[in-house]
Design an enzyme around this catalytic site. Sequence first.
Site, PDB file in Angstrom:
ATOM      1  N   ARG A 250       0.877  -1.181   0.000  1.00 25.68           N
ATOM      2  CA  ARG A 250       0.000   0.000   0.000  1.00 25.68           C
ATOM      3  C   ARG A 250       0.907   1.222   0.000  1.00 25.68           C
ATOM      4  NH1 ARG A 250      -5.351   1.462   3.448  1.00 25.68           N
ATOM      5  NH2 ARG A 250      -6.144   0.096   1.815  1.00 25.68           N
TER       6      ARG A 250
ATOM      7  N   HIS B 223      -7.306   0.731  -6.426  1.00 21.32           N
ATOM      8  CA  HIS B 223      -7.477  -0.102  -5.219  1.00 21.32           C
ATOM      9  C   HIS B 223      -8.183  -1.396  -5.650  1.00 21.32           C
ATOM     10  CE1 HIS B 223      -7.771  -1.340  -1.194  1.00 21.32           C
ATOM     11  NE2 HIS B 223      -8.671  -0.511  -0.711  1.00 21.32           N
TER      12      HIS B 223
ATOM     13  N   GLN C 106     -10.100  -3.955  -3.248  1.00 21.91           N
ATOM     14  CA  GLN C 106     -11.426  -3.550  -2.783  1.00 21.91           C
ATOM     15  C   GLN C 106     -12.487  -3.935  -3.815  1.00 21.91           C
ATOM     16  OE1 GLN C 106     -12.214  -1.897   0.319  1.00 21.91           O
ATOM     17  NE2 GLN C 106     -14.221  -2.637  -0.337  1.00 21.91           N
TER      18      GLN C 106
ATOM     19  N   ASP D 170     -17.203   7.195  -1.932  1.00 19.85           N
ATOM     20  CA  ASP D 170     -15.987   7.093  -1.121  1.00 19.85           C
ATOM     21  C   ASP D 170     -15.725   8.483  -0.540  1.00 19.85           C
ATOM     22  OD1 ASP D 170     -13.569   6.231  -0.013  1.00 19.85           O
ATOM     23  OD2 ASP D 170     -12.472   6.193  -1.913  1.00 19.85           O
TER      24      ASP D 170
ATOM     25  N   CYS E 234     -16.232   1.660   0.439  1.00 25.18           N
ATOM     26  CA  CYS E 234     -15.086   0.822   0.837  1.00 25.18           C
ATOM     27  C   CYS E 234     -14.717   1.001   2.310  1.00 25.18           C
ATOM     28  CB  CYS E 234     -13.889   1.105  -0.060  1.00 25.18           C
ATOM     29  SG  CYS E 234     -13.266   2.793   0.090  1.00 25.18           S
TER      30      CYS E 234
ATOM     31  N   ARG F 154     -13.376  -8.537   1.965  1.00 18.16           N
ATOM     32  CA  ARG F 154     -11.954  -8.290   1.714  1.00 18.16           C
ATOM     33  C   ARG F 154     -11.159  -9.544   2.081  1.00 18.16           C
ATOM     34  NH1 ARG F 154      -9.934  -3.177   1.618  1.00 18.16           N
ATOM     35  NH2 ARG F 154      -8.059  -4.291   0.960  1.00 18.16           N
TER      36      ARG F 154
HETATM   37  N1  NVA Z   1      -9.901   6.652  -1.585  1.00 17.72           N
HETATM   38  C1  NVA Z   1      -9.541   6.252  -0.251  1.00 17.72           C
HETATM   39  C2  NVA Z   1      -9.744   4.780  -0.053  1.00 17.72           C
HETATM   40  C3  NVA Z   1      -9.426   4.282   1.331  1.00 17.72           C
HETATM   41  C4  NVA Z   1      -9.591   2.805   1.469  1.00 17.72           C
HETATM   42  C5  NVA Z   1      -8.090   6.615   0.007  1.00 17.72           C
HETATM   43  O1  NVA Z   1      -7.248   6.429  -0.892  1.00 17.72           O
HETATM   44  O2  NVA Z   1      -7.791   7.114   1.089  1.00 17.72           O
HETATM   45  N1   CP Z   2     -11.217  -0.089   2.479  1.00 18.48           N
HETATM   46  C1   CP Z   2      -9.950  -0.143   2.915  1.00 18.48           C
HETATM   47  O1   CP Z   2      -9.009  -0.405   2.151  1.00 18.48           O
HETATM   48  O2   CP Z   2      -9.804   0.096   4.242  1.00 18.48           O
HETATM   49  P1   CP Z   2      -8.442   0.299   5.056  1.00 18.48           P
HETATM   50  O3   CP Z   2      -7.878   1.627   4.621  1.00 18.48           O
HETATM   51  O4   CP Z   2      -8.859   0.294   6.485  1.00 18.48           O
HETATM   52  O5   CP Z   2      -7.491  -0.811   4.731  1.00 18.48           O
END
Ligand code: NVA
Ligand code: CP
Length: 306
Positions: free
Chosen positions: A106, A133, A136, A221, A261, A290
């Site tokens: 990540r 992502h 997800q 989101d 998500c 997930r």
């Molecule tokens: N769009 C959000 C998704 C978090 C799971 C982010 O990148 O923070």
């Molecule tokens: N939806 C998701 O990826 O959540 P986290 O940021 O908690 O991993």
Amino acid sequence: MANRTRHFLTLLDLSADELKHVIEQAIARKKALKQGEIFEPFKNKVLGMVFEKSSTRTRVSFEAGMTQLGGSAIFLSSRDTQLGRGEPVEDSARVLSRMVDIVMIRTFAHNIVERFAQYSSVPVINALTDDFHPCQLLADIQTYVEHRGSPAGKVVTWIGDGNNMCQSYINAARLCDFELRIACPEGYAPNPELVKLNADRVQVLSDPKQAVKNADWVVTDVWASMGQEQEQKQREKQFGGFQVNHELMSEANKDALFMHCLPAHRGEEVSAELIEDEQISVVWDEAENRLHAQKALMVFLHEQSR
Ligand code: NVA
Ligand code: CP
């Protein structure tokens, strides 16, 4: 011996048939797990989990999933690894992939996972970048299939920021053969090239009401993603009118589902009432999936890379 290592950097790293297979496996193994079946193909296997951004669901689902599969996982934060002190991605990839069997990352720029995968001798999974992502989406697709069956031919509406999740929905539209309508404020549309490539099934609009008409599946989101915290206040102003709530959902089909998500900001992109309305909102199943979807993904990538 396989002739190549399979990675999962975007949804398009799977063919439509492979995606279907992973989702079917996720659903079947989820049922078996709930009936107490033990499935441990990953005995002595190790997953390396590189995190440069925060996480709850991703970390726990990968770590728990790996344990359930009979293996183990190592949490590697950029705060206390050499990667965080500037060791090149290419070096980290070659070193880690000599020690572990799968790597999950990540991070911020999408090219970090691409560079890592290029130098990794084991499968690399994108666990969120600024652009995509895909893990997800596996969970979201699984959730839709479990509740409503195949998403092929359905109308999916994305409301809000044209972010990493939105762009992953564009890839999903292509692989799952659904129509995607995106409603976002001016200046927050997804990558225009990606939209153009999928123009036969993806439309960008500015009116959430119009976008949600007759939708089967509505998604949103947060307005400010990780790394955009300083834009929060500015975005709150620009995203006014883009909240998914009961009023907006009343424009969608009667049996439309709502997904997010998570983490969610109640009162911003979604109303507290809607996210808690279990007739419409399937966010808890989505979060649980997930675990099941990523377990199926890891087994698939590992089998394919052997
Ligand atoms: N769009 C959000 C998704 C978090 C799971 C982010 O990148 O923070
Ligand atoms: N939806 C998701 O990826 O959540 P986290 O940021 O908690 O991993």
